[in-house]
Design an enzyme around this catalytic site. Sequence first.
Site, PDB file in Angstrom:
ATOM      1  CB  ILE A 233     -37.162 -22.361  10.860  1.00  0.00           C
ATOM      2  CG1 ILE A 233     -38.044 -21.261  11.454  1.00  0.00           C
ATOM      3  CG2 ILE A 233     -35.878 -22.507  11.667  1.00  0.00           C
ATOM      4  CD1 ILE A 233     -39.433 -21.220  10.896  1.00  0.00           C
TER       5      ILE A 233
ATOM      6  CE  LYS B 117     -42.133 -23.301  17.364  1.00  0.00           C
ATOM      7  NZ  LYS B 117     -42.544 -24.714  17.297  1.00  0.00           N
TER       8      LYS B 117
END
Length: 308
Positions: A14, A90
């Site tokens: 990510i 998150k």
Amino acid sequence: MSPIRIAIVGVGKIVRDQHLPALAKNADYQLIAAASRHGTVDGIDNFKSIEAMIEAVPAIEAVSLCMPPQYRYEAARTALEAGKHVFLEKPPGATLSEVADLQALAAAKGRSLFASWHSRYAPAVEAAKAFLASTTIRNVKIIWKEDVRHWHPNQEWIWAAGGLGVFDPGINALSIITHILPRPIFITSATLEFPENRDAPIAASIAFSDAQKLDVSAEFDWRQTGKQSWDIVAETEAGEMVLSEGGAKLAVDGKIVHDEPEQEYPMLYRRFAEIIKEGRSDVDLSPLRHVADAFMLGRRKFVEEFHD
């Protein structure tokens, strides 16, 4: 104003796909260091731990924490204690209590804490919010189904306690729905499906309501093959609204009314720079609170073992 000297902690997929490109294009930041047990970033100083990085590079002003949620609390405390602003990928933590503690510490230290919800910044989300505010909503269905073998291959942490399981993608839907509905919702019932060899669910069915008895349902599943589903469908007096592709497209009665290129992570970093300049934090825990409520209220159903 000089660029914010920032560091990345947890260099994985990510970070390479989203965080590094977003930072490279934002003049508000200068990436000066990274810390990760396994990954490195070219052209900057790299360390094996956040402690070693902060000690060696005191010029760091902010850190972006991108490791699994089970390990984020200690890293965030280390950064805040050292006077750094903190960006939390998150979900912001493994529990509500630890994030609340980080909020208190950030306030005490006069530093900004950002609980980032990237799906809220999907291109059509604000348009969906405006549409729902303009009409009467009859019911809402969330269909969030994907293939875990494709998106999270061999990632054991995500199946461990605190890793959230199917709520790792499902919390993206929760971050959108808590933003676009005109009133807060709460869970009335839930069923969570756990593989017999895992500590986190592979699927969940959830019913929600609000103060006006709105019918909201969610289906999360990690066993989807073929086309992946990231949709929110609302029946309204103004027609059927479909927010699809994770918030990228908005259609009303089958007609596309909003479709723009994705800019989620660039917008997250713009928001982080904004709250740093304003001297405040941005920590909305409503998506994580719904996950906690689902675990607390939900009925557990055990299904066959799952193997990558």
